[in-house]
Scaffold this motif. Structure first.
Motif, PDB file in Angstrom:
ATOM      1  N   LYS A   1       0.853  -1.182   0.000  1.00 33.18           N
ATOM      2  CA  LYS A   1       0.000   0.000   0.000  1.00 33.18           C
ATOM      3  C   LYS A   1       0.887   1.229   0.000  1.00 33.18           C
ATOM      4  CE  LYS A   1      -4.349   0.158   2.269  1.00 33.18           C
ATOM      5  NZ  LYS A   1      -5.151   0.281   3.491  1.00 33.18           N
ATOM      6  N   ALA A   2       0.643   2.152  -0.906  1.00 33.99           N
ATOM      7  CA  ALA A   2       1.448   3.359  -0.977  1.00 33.99           C
ATOM      8  C   ALA A   2       1.189   4.213   0.256  1.00 33.99           C
ATOM      9  CB  ALA A   2       1.095   4.141  -2.237  1.00 33.99           C
ATOM     10  N   GLY A   3       2.224   4.958   0.671  1.00 35.12           N
ATOM     11  CA  GLY A   3       2.091   5.812   1.833  1.00 35.12           C
ATOM     12  C   GLY A   3       1.469   7.148   1.482  1.00 35.12           C
ATOM     13  N   VAL A   4       1.540   8.070   2.414  1.00 32.71           N
ATOM     14  CA  VAL A   4       1.054   9.426   2.197  1.00 32.71           C
ATOM     15  C   VAL A   4       2.024  10.147   1.265  1.00 32.71           C
ATOM     16  CG1 VAL A   4       0.486  11.623   3.282  1.00 32.71           C
ATOM     17  CG2 VAL A   4       0.000   9.467   4.490  1.00 32.71           C
ATOM     18  N   THR A   5       1.506  10.771   0.242  1.00 38.45           N
ATOM     19  CA  THR A   5       2.373  11.518  -0.670  1.00 38.45           C
ATOM     20  C   THR A   5       2.044  12.997  -0.605  1.00 38.45           C
ATOM     21  OG1 THR A   5       0.859  11.130  -2.527  1.00 38.45           O
ATOM     22  CG2 THR A   5       2.651   9.564  -2.237  1.00 38.45           C
ATOM     23  N   GLN A   6       3.090  13.790  -0.727  1.00 40.96           N
ATOM     24  CA  GLN A   6       2.923  15.243  -0.683  1.00 40.96           C
ATOM     25  C   GLN A   6       3.667  15.871  -1.847  1.00 40.96           C
ATOM     26  OE1 GLN A   6       3.656  15.500   4.020  1.00 40.96           O
ATOM     27  NE2 GLN A   6       2.952  17.447   3.136  1.00 40.96           N
ATOM     28  N   THR A   7       3.029  16.833  -2.477  1.00 36.81           N
ATOM     29  CA  THR A   7       3.666  17.561  -3.573  1.00 36.81           C
ATOM     30  C   THR A   7       3.429  19.048  -3.433  1.00 36.81           C
ATOM     31  OG1 THR A   7       1.680  17.259  -4.940  1.00 36.81           O
ATOM     32  CG2 THR A   7       3.468  15.651  -5.215  1.00 36.81           C
ATOM     33  N   PRO A   8       4.388  19.863  -3.838  1.00 34.85           N
ATOM     34  CA  PRO A   8       5.753  19.457  -4.185  1.00 34.85           C
ATOM     35  C   PRO A   8       6.568  19.151  -2.931  1.00 34.85           C
ATOM     36  CG  PRO A   8       5.584  21.837  -4.227  1.00 34.85           C
ATOM     37  CD  PRO A   8       4.213  21.324  -3.899  1.00 34.85           C
ATOM     38  N   ARG A   9       7.749  18.633  -3.073  1.00 36.24           N
ATOM     39  CA  ARG A   9       8.596  18.378  -1.909  1.00 36.24           C
ATOM     40  C   ARG A   9       9.314  19.642  -1.455  1.00 36.24           C
ATOM     41  NH1 ARG A   9      10.574  13.598  -0.556  1.00 36.24           N
ATOM     42  NH2 ARG A   9      11.158  14.807   1.304  1.00 36.24           N
ATOM     43  N   TYR A  10       9.642  20.495  -2.396  1.00 37.56           N
ATOM     44  CA  TYR A  10      10.337  21.740  -2.068  1.00 37.56           C
ATOM     45  C   TYR A  10       9.702  22.883  -2.848  1.00 37.56           C
ATOM     46  CZ  TYR A  10      13.849  18.468  -0.377  1.00 37.56           C
ATOM     47  OH  TYR A  10      14.483  17.464   0.293  1.00 37.56           O
ATOM     48  N   LEU A  11       9.669  24.042  -2.191  1.00 33.59           N
ATOM     49  CA  LEU A  11       9.013  25.202  -2.785  1.00 33.59           C
ATOM     50  C   LEU A  11       9.686  26.469  -2.271  1.00 33.59           C
ATOM     51  CD1 LEU A  11       6.561  25.417  -4.650  1.00 33.59           C
ATOM     52  CD2 LEU A  11       5.103  25.461  -2.635  1.00 33.59           C
ATOM     53  N   ILE A  12       9.967  27.387  -3.187  1.00 36.47           N
ATOM     54  CA  ILE A  12      10.509  28.681  -2.789  1.00 36.47           C
ATOM     55  C   ILE A  12       9.566  29.758  -3.277  1.00 36.47           C
ATOM     56  CG2 ILE A  12      12.436  30.302  -3.007  1.00 36.47           C
ATOM     57  CD1 ILE A  12      14.267  27.899  -3.478  1.00 36.47           C
ATOM     58  N   LYS A  13       9.151  30.621  -2.367  1.00 35.26           N
ATOM     59  CA  LYS A  13       8.243  31.713  -2.696  1.00 35.26           C
ATOM     60  C   LYS A  13       8.801  33.004  -2.095  1.00 35.26           C
ATOM     61  CE  LYS A  13       4.734  29.566  -4.716  1.00 35.26           C
ATOM     62  NZ  LYS A  13       4.205  29.948  -6.048  1.00 35.26           N
ATOM     63  N   THR A  14       8.214  34.114  -2.507  1.00 35.57           N
ATOM     64  CA  THR A  14       8.596  35.400  -1.934  1.00 35.57           C
ATOM     65  C   THR A  14       7.454  35.940  -1.079  1.00 35.57           C
ATOM     66  OG1 THR A  14       7.868  36.546  -3.935  1.00 35.57           O
ATOM     67  CG2 THR A  14      10.205  35.982  -3.770  1.00 35.57           C
ATOM     68  N   ARG A  15       7.795  36.831  -0.192  1.00 38.98           N
ATOM     69  CA  ARG A  15       6.801  37.425   0.699  1.00 38.98           C
ATOM     70  C   ARG A  15       5.636  38.015  -0.093  1.00 38.98           C
ATOM     71  NH1 ARG A  15       9.719  41.657   4.444  1.00 38.98           N
ATOM     72  NH2 ARG A  15      10.859  41.937   2.499  1.00 38.98           N
ATOM     73  N   GLY A  16       4.439  37.820   0.416  1.00 38.79           N
ATOM     74  CA  GLY A  16       3.263  38.369  -0.227  1.00 38.79           C
ATOM     75  C   GLY A  16       2.592  37.418  -1.205  1.00 38.79           C
ATOM     76  N   GLN A  17       3.336  36.426  -1.672  1.00 38.83           N
ATOM     77  CA  GLN A  17       2.736  35.452  -2.589  1.00 38.83           C
ATOM     78  C   GLN A  17       1.841  34.490  -1.826  1.00 38.83           C
ATOM     79  OE1 GLN A  17       6.331  33.839  -4.639  1.00 38.83           O
ATOM     80  NE2 GLN A  17       5.432  34.708  -6.510  1.00 38.83           N
TER      81      GLN A  17
END
Lengths: 114, 116
Positions: free
Chosen positions: B1-17
């Motif tokens: 059974k597949a586990g819990v998956t989360q996407t994306p693994r990494y994310l870079i954003k700027t303030r206000g977004q």
């Protein structure tokens, strides 16, 4: 509200030595209690859980925990540490019977010395 | 059974977004919870969804929101990002009542959000 205290943010033991990670919780009502382990850059992996019944609970990777209601504690132990046990360990209690809302301790980073 | 998956693994954003994170629970699980992990505050509960309804909510500002779809997949959204929102966001799922281990949450690998 529940609170969880893990004594010692950092524990260091030698390979082959006893591992003891301490956890105390605040509730007077026996909660659902969990120990999780987190390896670098990974999520949380369940080590063991206490719900009701036996006070000594065996988990994965040779870990076990003794639940002591009178001391509101549930300390995690392993008789002989292995290098692969190096990780961060979290104690958590549930705020409801369904255990959908967990309150975590601050975590204990375990280092194993060769 | 597949586990819990989360996407994306990494994310870079700027303030206000704003940002949207996704979580797919273990097959058959109906409850999804979200947690924020930071070095300073540790692991803190954000909210929990069951059958598309928010059942529990932690002590976070309204900029943090979530939803759950009919297939139990969940998303969380953070609007007007602040530097302090930089964290590892963990999703956990658990089985519906009546099934084994309904009292246990299984965690995904997390999404590492960096706000610049």
């Amino acid at each position: 509200a529940q609170s969880v205290t893990q004594l010692g943010s950092h524990v260091s033991v030698s390979e082959g030595a006893l591992v003891l990670l301490r956890c105390n919780y605040s509730s007077s009502v026996p909660p659902y209690l969990f120990w999780y382990v987190q390896y670098p850059n990974q999520g949380l992996q369940l080590l063991l859980k206490y719900t009701t019944g036996a006070t000594l609970v065996k988990g994965i990777n040779g870990f076990e925990a003794e639940f002591k209601k009178s001391e509101t504690s549930c300390h995690l132990t392993k008789p002989s540490a292995h290098m692969s046990d190096a990780a961060e360990y979290f104690c958590a209690v549930s705020e409801d019977q369904g255990a959908q809302k967990l309150v975590f301790g601050q975590g204990t980073r375990l280092t194993i010395n060769p | 059974k597949a586990g819990v998956t989360q996407t994306p693994r990494y994310l870079i954003k700027t303030r206000g977004q704003q940002v949207t994170l996704s979580c797919s629970p273990i097959s058959g699980h109906r409850s999804v919870s979200w947690y924020q992990q930071t070095p300073g505050q540790g692991l803190q509960f954000l909210f929990e969804y069951f059958s598309e309804t928010q059942r529990n909510k932690g002590n976070f500002p309204g900029r943090f929101s979530g939803r759950q779809f009919s297939n139990s997949r969940s998303e969380m959204n953070v609007s007007t990002l602040e530097l302090g929102d930089s964290a590892l966001y963990l999703c956990a799922s658990s089985a519906k009542p009546g099934l084994p281990n309904t009292d246990t949450q299984y965690f995904g690998p997390g999404t590492r959000l960096t706000v610049l």
